[in-house]
Design an enzyme around this catalytic site. Structure first.
Site, PDB file in Angstrom:
ATOM      1  CE  LYS A  45      -3.765  -0.475   2.757  1.00  0.00           C
ATOM      2  NZ  LYS A  45      -4.530  -0.901   3.965  1.00  0.00           N
ATOM      3  CE  LYS A  47      -3.115   4.061   3.456  1.00  0.00           C
ATOM      4  NZ  LYS A  47      -4.336   3.665   4.187  1.00  0.00           N
TER       5      LYS A  47
HETATM    6  N1  C2G Z   1     -12.914   5.513   6.003  1.00  0.00           N
HETATM    7  C1  C2G Z   1     -14.112   6.230   6.045  1.00  0.00           C
HETATM    8  N2  C2G Z   1     -14.079   7.569   6.169  1.00  0.00           N
HETATM    9  C2  C2G Z   1     -12.899   8.224   6.256  1.00  0.00           C
HETATM   10  C3  C2G Z   1     -11.690   7.515   6.226  1.00  0.00           C
HETATM   11  C4  C2G Z   1     -11.715   6.127   6.105  1.00  0.00           C
HETATM   12  O1  C2G Z   1     -15.206   5.638   5.959  1.00  0.00           O
HETATM   13  N3  C2G Z   1     -12.923   9.582   6.376  1.00  0.00           N
HETATM   14  C5  C2G Z   1     -12.991   4.054   5.855  1.00  0.00           C
HETATM   15  C6  C2G Z   1     -12.312   3.560   4.581  1.00  0.00           C
HETATM   16  O2  C2G Z   1     -13.210   3.679   3.472  1.00  0.00           O
HETATM   17  C7  C2G Z   1     -12.025   2.106   4.939  1.00  0.00           C
HETATM   18  C8  C2G Z   1     -11.736   2.182   6.449  1.00  0.00           C
HETATM   19  O3  C2G Z   1     -12.290   3.434   6.916  1.00  0.00           O
HETATM   20  O4  C2G Z   1     -13.186   1.315   4.732  1.00  0.00           O
HETATM   21  C9  C2G Z   1     -10.254   2.146   6.765  1.00  0.00           C
HETATM   22  O5  C2G Z   1      -9.635   3.195   6.061  1.00  0.00           O
HETATM   23  P1  C2G Z   1      -8.053   3.059   5.735  1.00  0.00           P
HETATM   24  O6  C2G Z   1      -7.325   2.753   6.964  1.00  0.00           O
HETATM   25  O7  C2G Z   1      -7.676   4.228   4.883  1.00  0.00           O
HETATM   26  O8  C2G Z   1      -8.068   1.714   4.851  1.00  0.00           O
HETATM   27  P2  C2G Z   1      -7.465   1.521   3.400  1.00  0.00           P
HETATM   28  O9  C2G Z   1      -6.094   2.059   3.346  1.00  0.00           O
HETATM   29  O10 C2G Z   1      -8.480   2.022   2.444  1.00  0.00           O
HETATM   30  O11 C2G Z   1      -7.320  -0.075   3.337  1.00  0.00           O
HETATM   31  O12 C2G Z   1      -7.891  -4.461   1.650  1.00  0.00           O
HETATM   32  C10 C2G Z   1      -8.514  -3.204   1.860  1.00  0.00           C
HETATM   33  C11 C2G Z   1      -7.540  -2.192   2.413  1.00  0.00           C
HETATM   34  O13 C2G Z   1      -6.813  -2.722   3.504  1.00  0.00           O
HETATM   35  C12 C2G Z   1      -8.279  -0.924   2.819  1.00  0.00           C
END
Ligand code: C2G
Length: 134
Positions: A45, A47
């Site tokens: 990712k 990240k």
């Molecule tokens: N999320 C949200 N609103 C935000 C930020 C995040 O609803 N303002 C949701 C994202 O859509 C996701 C969850 O919170 O469903 C976790 O967000 P992240 O940690 O950014 O996850 P991500 O990097 O998108 O990883 O296999 C799937 C991945 O691991 C998802």
């Protein structure tokens, strides 16, 4: 018992994440969160989370909506997870809309929930950096 799963990094956990977890739990009775490991974040990712996997896991375990936290080590593990944990519903934010429709072939509902628009971990980091420079 209706089981729900979701995946993510959940770094600097904030109310956007909590909104998602709350709505995810409302879709069933038991919510599993697959939390991205530090290696997965780095290798897949691009990240680097502020909090380590263990720290992010313990924060997630303290959220009232979360019943179990497991590691997310790969993109491919979702199909296996669905069968291993007998998952009924896969849920994730709609920034991923359409990306995981294939999980429906595993007999699992796939639901994309609206993101909380105004907040993100990236936004928090840049705001903190800006304030530091003042
Ligand atoms: N999320 C949200 N609103 C935000 C930020 C995040 O609803 N303002 C949701 C994202 O859509 C996701 C969850 O919170 O469903 C976790 O967000 P992240 O940690 O950014 O996850 P991500 O990097 O998108 O990883 O296999 C799937 C991945 O691991 C998802």
């Amino acid at each position: 018992m209706k089981k729900v799963i979701t995946y993510g990094t959940f770094d600097l956990i904030h109310y956007g994440h909590i909104n998602l977890l709350k709505h995810a739990k409302q879709l069933g009775d038991y919510l599993i969160v697959a939390c991205s490991t530090d290696e997965f974040n780095l290798n897949a990712k691009d990240k680097k989370a502020y909090f380590s996997y263990e720290q992010r896991k313990s924060l997630l375990e303290s959220v009232r909506y979360v019943d179990l936290v497991i590691p997310e080590n790969s993109w491919e593990q979702k199909i296996n997870d669905i069968h291993e944990f007998k998952i009924d519903v896969f849920v994730i934010g709609d920034d991923w809309a359409g990306q995981f429709d294939y999980l429906r072939n595993e007999g699992c509902e796939v639901i994309y929930l609206p993101r909380t628009p105004e907040i993100s971990t990236t936004q928090i980091k840049s705001d903190l950096n800006r304030n530091k420079k003042k």
